[in-house]
Design a protein around this motif. Structure first.
Motif, short mmCIF file in Angstrom:
data_model
loop_
_atom_site.label_atom_id
_atom_site.label_comp_id
_atom_site.label_asym_id
_atom_site.label_seq_id
_atom_site.Cartn_x
_atom_site.Cartn_y
_atom_site.Cartn_z
N UNK A 88 -0.55 -3.47 8.09
CA UNK A 88 -0.62 -2.15 7.49
C UNK A 88 0.03 -2.15 6.11
N UNK A 89 -0.72 -1.63 5.15
CA UNK A 89 -0.21 -1.43 3.80
C UNK A 89 -0.18 0.07 3.53
N UNK A 90 0.98 0.57 3.16
CA UNK A 90 1.14 1.99 2.85
C UNK A 90 1.64 2.11 1.42
N UNK A 91 0.88 2.81 0.59
CA UNK A 91 1.26 3.00 -0.81
C UNK A 91 1.63 4.46 -1.01
N UNK A 92 2.87 4.68 -1.37
CA UNK A 92 3.34 6.05 -1.57
C UNK A 92 3.20 6.45 -3.04
N UNK A 93 2.94 7.73 -3.24
CA UNK A 93 2.74 8.23 -4.62
C UNK A 93 4.05 8.70 -5.22
N UNK A 97 2.14 -6.95 5.09
CA UNK A 97 2.03 -5.56 4.75
C UNK A 97 3.39 -4.87 4.71
N UNK A 98 3.38 -3.64 4.26
CA UNK A 98 4.61 -2.87 4.19
C UNK A 98 4.40 -1.59 3.42
N UNK A 99 5.51 -0.95 3.06
CA UNK A 99 5.48 0.29 2.29
C UNK A 99 5.88 -0.04 0.86
N UNK A 145 3.21 -0.78 -7.47
CA UNK A 145 3.87 -1.97 -6.98
C UNK A 145 2.90 -3.04 -6.53
N UNK A 146 3.47 -4.11 -5.97
CA UNK A 146 2.67 -5.27 -5.56
C UNK A 146 3.04 -5.70 -4.16
N UNK A 147 2.09 -6.32 -3.50
CA UNK A 147 2.30 -6.96 -2.20
C UNK A 147 1.43 -8.20 -2.15
#
Length: 119
Positions: free
Chosen positions: A114-119, A8-10, A15-17
């Motif tokens: 934790x996966x955090x997706x910012x707009x 996980x990450x920001x 984007x992709x993870x």
């Protein structure tokens, strides 16, 4: 079976993870596996599942964007997440036998990521 998710990450929207979940135990290759997520203030939900034979199923919200796969030699299940959206922000977990148990029926959840997706 012990389960530990990682990767996980920001990431920015679009984007992709790639998430990984390593499992201990000798029954890995015989078990179906699932990826779950729990967003803040929401119930945990199943987002993707893969059978022992490689058949897959996805929640409508991730269909076409997420891909679940497994490597039995490494006792690992993966979740490739593309075209990420802010609503994908959550803690992601894996577990076994997703077609046999409802989320609330599991006694054990390993470490999530934790996966955090910012707009």
């Amino acid at each position: 079976v012990q389960l530990q998710a990682s990767g996980g990450g920001v990431v920015q929207a679009g984007g992709s993870l790639r998430l990984s979940c390593a499992a201990s135990g000798s029954d890995f290759s015989r078990n179906a596996l699932g990826w779950y997520r729990q967003a803040p203030g929401k119930q945990r939900e199943l987002v993707a599942a893969i059978s022992s034979g490689g058949s897959t199923n996805y929640a409508d919200s991730v269909k076409g964007r997420f891909t679940i796969s497994r490597d039995n030699a490494k006792n690992t299940v993966y979740l490739q997440m593309n075209s990420l959206k802010p609503e994908d922000t959550a803690v992601y977990y894996c577990n076994t036998r997703p077609w046999d148990y409802e989320v609330y029926e599991y006694d054990y959840w390993g470490q999530g990521t934790l996966v955090t997706v910012s707009s």
